[in-house]
Design a protein around this motif. Sequence first.
Motif, mmCIF file in Angstrom:
data_model
loop_
_atom_site.group_PDB
_atom_site.id
_atom_site.type_symbol
_atom_site.label_atom_id
_atom_site.label_comp_id
_atom_site.label_asym_id
_atom_site.label_seq_id
_atom_site.Cartn_x
_atom_site.Cartn_y
_atom_site.Cartn_z
ATOM 1 N N ALA A 144 0.839 -1.209 0.000
ATOM 2 C CA ALA A 144 0.000 0.000 0.000
ATOM 3 C C ALA A 144 0.869 1.253 0.000
ATOM 4 C CB ALA A 144 -0.914 0.004 1.222
ATOM 5 N N LYS A 145 0.408 2.268 -0.690
ATOM 6 C CA LYS A 145 1.086 3.560 -0.728
ATOM 7 C C LYS A 145 0.202 4.595 -0.034
ATOM 8 C CE LYS A 145 4.669 2.179 -3.091
ATOM 9 N NZ LYS A 145 6.022 2.169 -2.465
ATOM 10 N N LEU A 146 0.849 5.565 0.602
ATOM 11 C CA LEU A 146 0.103 6.559 1.352
ATOM 12 C C LEU A 146 -0.063 7.840 0.533
ATOM 13 C CD1 LEU A 146 -1.331 7.383 3.905
ATOM 14 C CD2 LEU A 146 0.863 8.085 4.876
ATOM 15 N N VAL A 147 -1.297 8.073 0.118
ATOM 16 C CA VAL A 147 -1.651 9.297 -0.604
ATOM 17 C C VAL A 147 -2.965 9.806 -0.023
ATOM 18 C CG1 VAL A 147 -2.145 10.358 -2.825
ATOM 19 C CG2 VAL A 147 -0.544 8.444 -2.710
ATOM 20 N N LEU A 148 -2.920 10.991 0.605
ATOM 21 C CA LEU A 148 -4.109 11.601 1.195
ATOM 22 C C LEU A 148 -4.310 12.985 0.569
ATOM 23 C CD1 LEU A 148 -3.509 10.676 4.964
ATOM 24 C CD2 LEU A 148 -4.843 9.415 3.264
ATOM 25 N N PRO A 149 -5.025 13.051 -0.540
ATOM 26 C CA PRO A 149 -5.185 14.326 -1.250
ATOM 27 C C PRO A 149 -5.846 15.408 -0.399
ATOM 28 C CG PRO A 149 -5.912 12.481 -2.616
ATOM 29 C CD PRO A 149 -5.687 11.940 -1.252
ATOM 30 N N ASP A 150 -6.734 15.016 0.511
ATOM 31 C CA ASP A 150 -7.462 15.998 1.321
ATOM 32 C C ASP A 150 -6.527 16.868 2.150
ATOM 33 O OD1 ASP A 150 -9.716 14.909 0.281
ATOM 34 O OD2 ASP A 150 -10.421 13.978 2.121
ATOM 35 N N ILE A 151 -5.378 16.315 2.531
ATOM 36 C CA ILE A 151 -4.426 17.090 3.330
ATOM 37 C C ILE A 151 -3.106 17.294 2.566
ATOM 38 C CG2 ILE A 151 -5.422 16.444 5.558
ATOM 39 C CD1 ILE A 151 -3.185 14.378 5.860
ATOM 40 N N ASN A 152 -3.167 17.069 1.252
ATOM 41 C CA ASN A 152 -2.005 17.311 0.388
ATOM 42 C C ASN A 152 -0.778 16.509 0.831
ATOM 43 O OD1 ASN A 152 -0.823 18.547 -1.867
ATOM 44 N ND2 ASN A 152 0.052 20.196 -0.638
ATOM 45 N N LEU A 153 -1.008 15.240 1.151
ATOM 46 C CA LEU A 153 0.091 14.366 1.564
ATOM 47 C C LEU A 153 0.249 13.248 0.543
ATOM 48 C CD1 LEU A 153 2.195 13.534 3.740
ATOM 49 C CD2 LEU A 153 0.387 12.164 4.810
ATOM 50 N N ASP A 154 1.401 13.192 -0.095
ATOM 51 C CA ASP A 154 1.692 12.148 -1.080
ATOM 52 C C ASP A 154 3.052 11.545 -0.760
ATOM 53 O OD1 ASP A 154 2.225 10.522 -3.228
ATOM 54 O OD2 ASP A 154 1.659 11.983 -4.759
ATOM 55 N N ARG A 204 10.334 15.817 6.325
ATOM 56 C CA ARG A 204 10.110 14.366 6.441
ATOM 57 C C ARG A 204 9.285 14.013 7.690
ATOM 58 N NH1 ARG A 204 14.907 11.323 7.013
ATOM 59 N NH2 ARG A 204 16.196 13.123 7.535
ATOM 60 N N LEU A 205 8.601 15.003 8.238
ATOM 61 C CA LEU A 205 7.746 14.818 9.408
ATOM 62 C C LEU A 205 6.376 15.408 9.095
ATOM 63 C CD1 LEU A 205 7.361 14.034 12.392
ATOM 64 C CD2 LEU A 205 8.385 16.250 13.007
ATOM 65 N N HIS A 206 5.344 14.579 9.113
ATOM 66 C CA HIS A 206 4.030 14.980 8.629
ATOM 67 C C HIS A 206 2.980 14.812 9.732
ATOM 68 C CE1 HIS A 206 6.000 14.670 4.696
ATOM 69 N NE2 HIS A 206 6.443 13.488 5.123
ATOM 70 N N PHE A 207 2.308 15.888 10.071
ATOM 71 C CA PHE A 207 1.222 15.873 11.054
ATOM 72 C C PHE A 207 -0.099 15.964 10.306
ATOM 73 C CE2 PHE A 207 4.891 17.469 13.356
ATOM 74 C CZ PHE A 207 4.826 16.777 14.562
ATOM 75 N N THR A 208 -0.923 14.949 10.453
ATOM 76 C CA THR A 208 -2.172 14.883 9.688
ATOM 77 C C THR A 208 -3.356 15.485 10.434
ATOM 78 O OG1 THR A 208 -2.903 12.750 10.558
ATOM 79 C CG2 THR A 208 -1.358 12.713 8.687
ATOM 80 N N GLY A 209 -3.218 15.697 11.755
ATOM 81 C CA GLY A 209 -4.397 16.010 12.552
ATOM 82 C C GLY A 209 -5.272 14.771 12.677
ATOM 83 N N ARG A 210 -6.497 14.949 13.132
ATOM 84 C CA ARG A 210 -7.424 13.817 13.195
ATOM 85 C C ARG A 210 -7.884 13.464 11.785
ATOM 86 N NH1 ARG A 210 -12.013 14.846 17.540
ATOM 87 N NH2 ARG A 210 -12.397 12.661 17.047
ATOM 88 N N GLN A 218 -9.084 7.199 5.990
ATOM 89 C CA GLN A 218 -7.731 7.722 5.805
ATOM 90 C C GLN A 218 -6.781 7.220 6.892
ATOM 91 O OE1 GLN A 218 -7.735 11.985 5.144
ATOM 92 N NE2 GLN A 218 -9.603 11.865 3.917
ATOM 93 N N TYR A 219 -7.295 7.107 8.089
ATOM 94 C CA TYR A 219 -6.516 6.517 9.186
ATOM 95 C C TYR A 219 -6.092 5.094 8.831
ATOM 96 C CZ TYR A 219 -6.394 3.969 13.732
ATOM 97 O OH TYR A 219 -6.090 3.145 14.784
ATOM 98 N N LEU A 220 -7.007 4.331 8.246
ATOM 99 C CA LEU A 220 -6.678 2.968 7.820
ATOM 100 C C LEU A 220 -5.575 2.988 6.770
ATOM 101 C CD1 LEU A 220 -7.169 -0.087 7.694
ATOM 102 C CD2 LEU A 220 -9.018 0.374 6.059
ATOM 103 N N GLN A 221 -5.618 3.936 5.845
ATOM 104 C CA GLN A 221 -4.571 4.022 4.821
ATOM 105 C C GLN A 221 -3.201 4.267 5.441
ATOM 106 O OE1 GLN A 221 -5.558 6.445 1.212
ATOM 107 N NE2 GLN A 221 -7.588 6.594 2.143
ATOM 108 N N VAL A 222 -3.151 5.075 6.483
ATOM 109 C CA VAL A 222 -1.890 5.317 7.182
ATOM 110 C C VAL A 222 -1.353 4.014 7.762
ATOM 111 C CG1 VAL A 222 -0.810 6.467 9.160
ATOM 112 C CG2 VAL A 222 -2.411 7.727 7.694
#
Length: 403
Positions: free
Chosen positions: A201-211, A285-291, A296-300
């Motif tokens: 699995a790859k982590l891509v969360l467009p809602d918080i601009n994290l790729d 290289r340190l990413h804070f996603t918030g809640r 999306q939590y599962l993707q992490v």
Amino acid sequence: MALQRILFLHPNFPAQFRHLAMVLAKSPKHQVVYGTAREEGQIQGVQKILYKPSRDVRPETHHYVRPLESAVLEGQAVYRIAQQLSERGFVPDVVYAHSGWGPGLFVKDIFPKAKFCCFFEWYYHAHGTDADFDPADPLDADAEARIRIKNAPILLDLASCDYGLSPTQWQRHQFPPEFHSKIKVLHDGIDTEYFQPKPRAKLVLPDINLDLSAVDEIVTYVARGMEPYRGFPQFMEAIALLQKQRPNCHAVVVGADRVAYGKKLPNGKTYKQHMLETLPLDRSRLHFTGRLPYSQYLQVLQASSVHVYLTRPFVLSWSMLESMSAGCLLVASNTAPVTEVIKDGQNGLLVDFFSPQQVCDRIQEALDHPDGMAELRANARQTIQKTYDLAKLLPQHLDWLTR
């Protein structure tokens, strides 16, 4: 079979009672009402009724007694909505309340014939568990006394309830032995069908601009807040050490920038602010996603190379079990709630809570031997499937509550 009426009481919604309420509400044999202080959220078939304390705790109240006053005010608020329910013809056969905040304090007065069940999450001790765990933060006599009195509403529930439930052996063990016969150990359960591994699995969360789709080494951390109770300072120190050794490693932190348990910093700053200001960290290289939403939590979790879970001897987090179910490789603190579930070198790697260097070293060990760690990942998921699977535990919960 006569209709069975069930009243859930919890200041949050739906909290630990979500799965129970959902299943019971689907049955024509049950009428389900949920008393809560939280306006957000709905469950189909569940009547939600809101309660609100009539006032806040008085500032002049002795600080030992403030939690008890708050619980009494909450209990009074529940009493008022219980009167309304009774006037509308709803008299529950079963009341299930979360103990500690006070919603169940007067259940036996307003509904004397109802079976009263309590969810007992934690019993407070000044010594031997969470409160005096950090030698750098010793307790004084004032704190010892305050902690003792904090148990007052819980003791009232223990005395008046018919049955109690605690999610782990460790948590049940904290309660006075004379009440153990009332308390069954039964975890809420983890949805292993939802929390399952997703290889590569790859982590891509467009809602918080994290790729991070191009990143091969992702260290993850999840908690409700960023605080010493869940080892956030030690985790951040470990990441600072790790970044010096592994230039391609990224860290992802899921949770709110707040203190959910324990003390806030006296200077008004959050622990996140403090650690970012005091540690040499590569912020790129340190990413804070918030809640995050559950999906999306599962993707992490599914994209995690190593998942770090640290906790004082306190309530065990759902997130640790959910991460295991998702096949994460756990680096976790060698503390009592964790060791009930994780065996070092079998289904995870244990570390000294107070040693960021050891946390860093074990993360590196895991990253250096991904193939060798595959068995630990599989065993972690098997542990949850065997002992904490919602599909197995939910029927036991239903039987316990409705029999």
